[in-house]
Design an enzyme around this catalytic site. Structure first.
Site, PDB file in Angstrom:
ATOM      1  N   LYS A   1      56.133 -38.828  38.502  1.00  0.00           N
ATOM      2  CA  LYS A   1      56.522 -37.993  39.650  1.00  0.00           C
ATOM      3  C   LYS A   1      55.348 -37.902  40.615  1.00  0.00           C
ATOM      4  O   LYS A   1      54.629 -36.900  40.677  1.00  0.00           O
ATOM      5  CB  LYS A   1      56.992 -36.610  39.168  1.00  0.00           C
ATOM      6  CG  LYS A   1      57.858 -35.896  40.204  1.00  0.00           C
ATOM      7  CD  LYS A   1      58.642 -34.776  39.560  1.00  0.00           C
ATOM      8  CE  LYS A   1      59.341 -33.887  40.558  1.00  0.00           C
ATOM      9  NZ  LYS A   1      60.314 -34.518  41.431  1.00  0.00           N
TER      10      LYS A   1
ATOM     11  N   TYR B   1      53.323 -34.294  41.053  1.00  0.00           N
ATOM     12  CA  TYR B   1      53.857 -32.966  41.367  1.00  0.00           C
ATOM     13  C   TYR B   1      55.052 -32.629  40.489  1.00  0.00           C
ATOM     14  O   TYR B   1      55.572 -33.480  39.758  1.00  0.00           O
ATOM     15  CB  TYR B   1      54.253 -32.896  42.852  1.00  0.00           C
ATOM     16  CG  TYR B   1      55.562 -33.574  43.212  1.00  0.00           C
ATOM     17  CD1 TYR B   1      55.662 -34.970  43.254  1.00  0.00           C
ATOM     18  CD2 TYR B   1      56.710 -32.830  43.500  1.00  0.00           C
ATOM     19  CE1 TYR B   1      56.860 -35.588  43.585  1.00  0.00           C
ATOM     20  CE2 TYR B   1      57.896 -33.447  43.833  1.00  0.00           C
ATOM     21  CZ  TYR B   1      57.978 -34.819  43.875  1.00  0.00           C
ATOM     22  OH  TYR B   1      59.158 -35.432  44.194  1.00  0.00           O
TER      23      TYR B   1
ATOM     24  N   ARG C   1      36.122 -41.460  50.685  1.00  0.00           N
ATOM     25  CA  ARG C   1      37.281 -42.354  50.593  1.00  0.00           C
ATOM     26  C   ARG C   1      36.919 -43.732  50.043  1.00  0.00           C
ATOM     27  O   ARG C   1      36.176 -44.486  50.679  1.00  0.00           O
ATOM     28  CB  ARG C   1      37.940 -42.500  51.971  1.00  0.00           C
ATOM     29  CG  ARG C   1      39.279 -43.192  51.898  1.00  0.00           C
ATOM     30  CD  ARG C   1      39.899 -43.432  53.256  1.00  0.00           C
ATOM     31  NE  ARG C   1      41.172 -44.117  53.094  1.00  0.00           N
ATOM     32  CZ  ARG C   1      41.287 -45.424  52.836  1.00  0.00           C
ATOM     33  NH1 ARG C   1      40.209 -46.168  52.733  1.00  0.00           N
ATOM     34  NH2 ARG C   1      42.479 -45.962  52.683  1.00  0.00           N
TER      35      ARG C   1
ATOM     36  N   GLU D   1      68.617 -44.359  41.057  1.00  0.00           N
ATOM     37  CA  GLU D   1      68.767 -42.922  41.329  1.00  0.00           C
ATOM     38  C   GLU D   1      68.935 -42.733  42.831  1.00  0.00           C
ATOM     39  O   GLU D   1      68.912 -43.700  43.597  1.00  0.00           O
ATOM     40  CB  GLU D   1      67.541 -42.159  40.810  1.00  0.00           C
ATOM     41  CG  GLU D   1      66.235 -42.606  41.447  1.00  0.00           C
ATOM     42  CD  GLU D   1      65.007 -41.904  40.891  1.00  0.00           C
ATOM     43  OE1 GLU D   1      65.136 -40.832  40.283  1.00  0.00           O
ATOM     44  OE2 GLU D   1      63.891 -42.436  41.102  1.00  0.00           O
TER      45      GLU D   1
ATOM     46  N   ARG E   1      56.601 -33.014  31.561  1.00  0.00           N
ATOM     47  CA  ARG E   1      56.709 -34.145  32.490  1.00  0.00           C
ATOM     48  C   ARG E   1      55.448 -34.238  33.361  1.00  0.00           C
ATOM     49  O   ARG E   1      54.941 -35.325  33.613  1.00  0.00           O
ATOM     50  CB  ARG E   1      57.963 -34.010  33.357  1.00  0.00           C
ATOM     51  CG  ARG E   1      58.218 -35.259  34.206  1.00  0.00           C
ATOM     52  CD  ARG E   1      59.570 -35.228  34.881  1.00  0.00           C
ATOM     53  NE  ARG E   1      59.677 -34.150  35.865  1.00  0.00           N
ATOM     54  CZ  ARG E   1      60.789 -33.832  36.512  1.00  0.00           C
ATOM     55  NH1 ARG E   1      61.902 -34.509  36.283  1.00  0.00           N
ATOM     56  NH2 ARG E   1      60.803 -32.844  37.387  1.00  0.00           N
TER      57      ARG E   1
HETATM   58  N1  PDD Z   1      64.064 -33.890  43.196  1.00  0.00           N
HETATM   59  N2  PDD Z   1      64.880 -38.358  41.072  1.00  0.00           N
HETATM   60  C1  PDD Z   1      64.063 -38.109  42.117  1.00  0.00           C
HETATM   61  C2  PDD Z   1      63.574 -39.251  42.939  1.00  0.00           C
HETATM   62  C3  PDD Z   1      63.709 -36.785  42.426  1.00  0.00           C
HETATM   63  O1  PDD Z   1      62.898 -36.524  43.468  1.00  0.00           O
HETATM   64  C4  PDD Z   1      64.219 -35.717  41.634  1.00  0.00           C
HETATM   65  C5  PDD Z   1      63.820 -34.304  41.892  1.00  0.00           C
HETATM   66  C6  PDD Z   1      65.082 -36.036  40.561  1.00  0.00           C
HETATM   67  C7  PDD Z   1      65.689 -34.972  39.698  1.00  0.00           C
HETATM   68  O2  PDD Z   1      64.748 -34.387  38.836  1.00  0.00           O
HETATM   69  P1  PDD Z   1      64.917 -32.884  38.340  1.00  0.00           P
HETATM   70  O3  PDD Z   1      66.289 -32.737  37.802  1.00  0.00           O
HETATM   71  O4  PDD Z   1      63.885 -32.758  37.257  1.00  0.00           O
HETATM   72  O5  PDD Z   1      64.652 -31.996  39.522  1.00  0.00           O
HETATM   73  C8  PDD Z   1      65.369 -37.365  40.308  1.00  0.00           C
HETATM   74  C9  PDD Z   1      63.483 -32.798  43.899  1.00  0.00           C
HETATM   75  C10 PDD Z   1      62.057 -32.584  43.616  1.00  0.00           C
HETATM   76  C11 PDD Z   1      64.236 -31.517  43.666  1.00  0.00           C
HETATM   77  O6  PDD Z   1      63.995 -30.809  42.733  1.00  0.00           O
HETATM   78  O7  PDD Z   1      65.087 -31.190  44.465  1.00  0.00           O
END
Ligand code: PDD
Length: 291
Positions: free
Chosen positions: A156, A42, A109, A189, A61
């Site tokens: 993702k 996603y 499945r 993270e 991505r």
């Molecule tokens: N967050 N790490 C994780 C585990 C995430 O779910 C997200 C995104 C990020 C930051 O990625 P970006 O800057 O591309 O959004 C890092 C959710 C989907 C959000 O957008 O709030």
């Protein structure tokens, strides 16, 4: 003029495999592999001033994620951005968040990848509100938690149960979010965002690796920090360095820059959102988010 501009109660919009519909009418087959196996990837995109922010980066991505899970498809970047823009137009919110998900499709499945499966493409559009002012008044409280996720957090995927449990445990413990720390004592993270620290005026964030999602906001904040003359490094951060940092903040598409003012119950700096986070955020808005 559409319903959103009239200030009416606009329905949230969904798109499934070629059709737009009100979100509440959107349904997926029970044997969809996204539902059965989280065999699915996603993206979350957003608008600034009604225009999609960094759509090409999100598509790059997404296509990396699709190829990492060997999901064959006929989507094009232009086609997907076109659908997202159409969905935003139909919804008519001042600012919108677009959720886009691709699953391997519907099949009986079995863990084997079905040879002929038509991917399911879903998008939803919701109104995006600004982060609450308290985000810049008090900041967030975070706890560290063991990173018990799989070894491909750079993909993702919707398999987010470990993130859900870590977030839930943090909330139950009275904190706002959790930051994952690996067996090597370095952090990866947060449960839905990347992590930055500031030490003596210098910005630092863990390097891209299979342990974390390469956040698009993360990339843009590194560009913004360079433009603002703030030195930065993509280097590992230990739990102790996190706890002792002058400033800490999280980054994500929807929450932008979220200052963290306590980690594991200890104050970061003076326990208030820091000036460097604020400067980088201002620079980011100026470079990417203002008309
Ligand atoms: N967050 N790490 C994780 C585990 C995430 O779910 C997200 C995104 C990020 C930051 O990625 P970006 O800057 O591309 O959004 C890092 C959710 C989907 C959000 O957008 O709030």
């Amino acid at each position: 003029m559409n319903a959103g501009e009239l200030g009416e109660n606009v329905p949230e919009i969904a798109y499934i495999n070629g059709e737009f519909m009100p979100l509440e009418l959107a349904t997926i087959h029970v044997e969809d592999r996204g539902f059965q196996f989280a065999d699915s990837v996603y993206e979350v995109m957003r608008t600034y001033n009604g225009t999609l922010f960094t759509p090409e980066e999100h598509m790059a991505r997404l296509f990396r994620s699709l190829s990492a899970i060997e999901l064959e498809h006929g989507f094009t970047v232009k086609g997907l951005i076109g659908i997202a823009e159409e969905a935003i137009r139909r919804a008519g919110f001042a600012e919108a968040m677009v959720y886009l998900q691709v699953t391997r499709g519907v099949a009986q499945r079995h863990r084997g990848m079905p040879p002929q499966c038509k991917p399911t493409l879903v998008m939803t559009v919701r109104e995006l509100h600004h982060p609450p002012p308290s985000q810049w008044e008090n900041g967030l409280s975070c706890v560290t938690t063991p990173d018990n996720r799989w070894g491909r957090c750079d993909i993702k995927t919707v398999a987010l149960l470990a993130n859900i449990l870590a977030y839930h445990a943090a909330r139950k413990a009275g904190a706002d979010d959790a930051i994952f720390v690996g067996a090597d004592n370095t952090l990866s993270e947060a449960t839905a965002g990347n992590v930055f620290i500031v030490v003596r005026g210098k910005l630092r964030t863990p390097p891209k690796s299979p342990r974390l999602l390469p956040g698009i906001t993360r990339d843009k904040l590194l560009e913004a920090s360079q433009a603002a003359g703030i030195p930065s490094a993509e280097r590992t951060v230990t739990r102790e360095e996190l706890q002792a940092a002058n400033e800490v903040f999280l980054s994500s598409t929807t929450n932008e820059v979220a200052p963290v003012t306590t980690v594991d119950g200890r104050k970061i700096g003076i326990g208030k959102p820091g000036p460097i986070a604020r400067r980088i955020y201002e620079q980011f808005l100026q470079m990417f988010a203002r008309p």
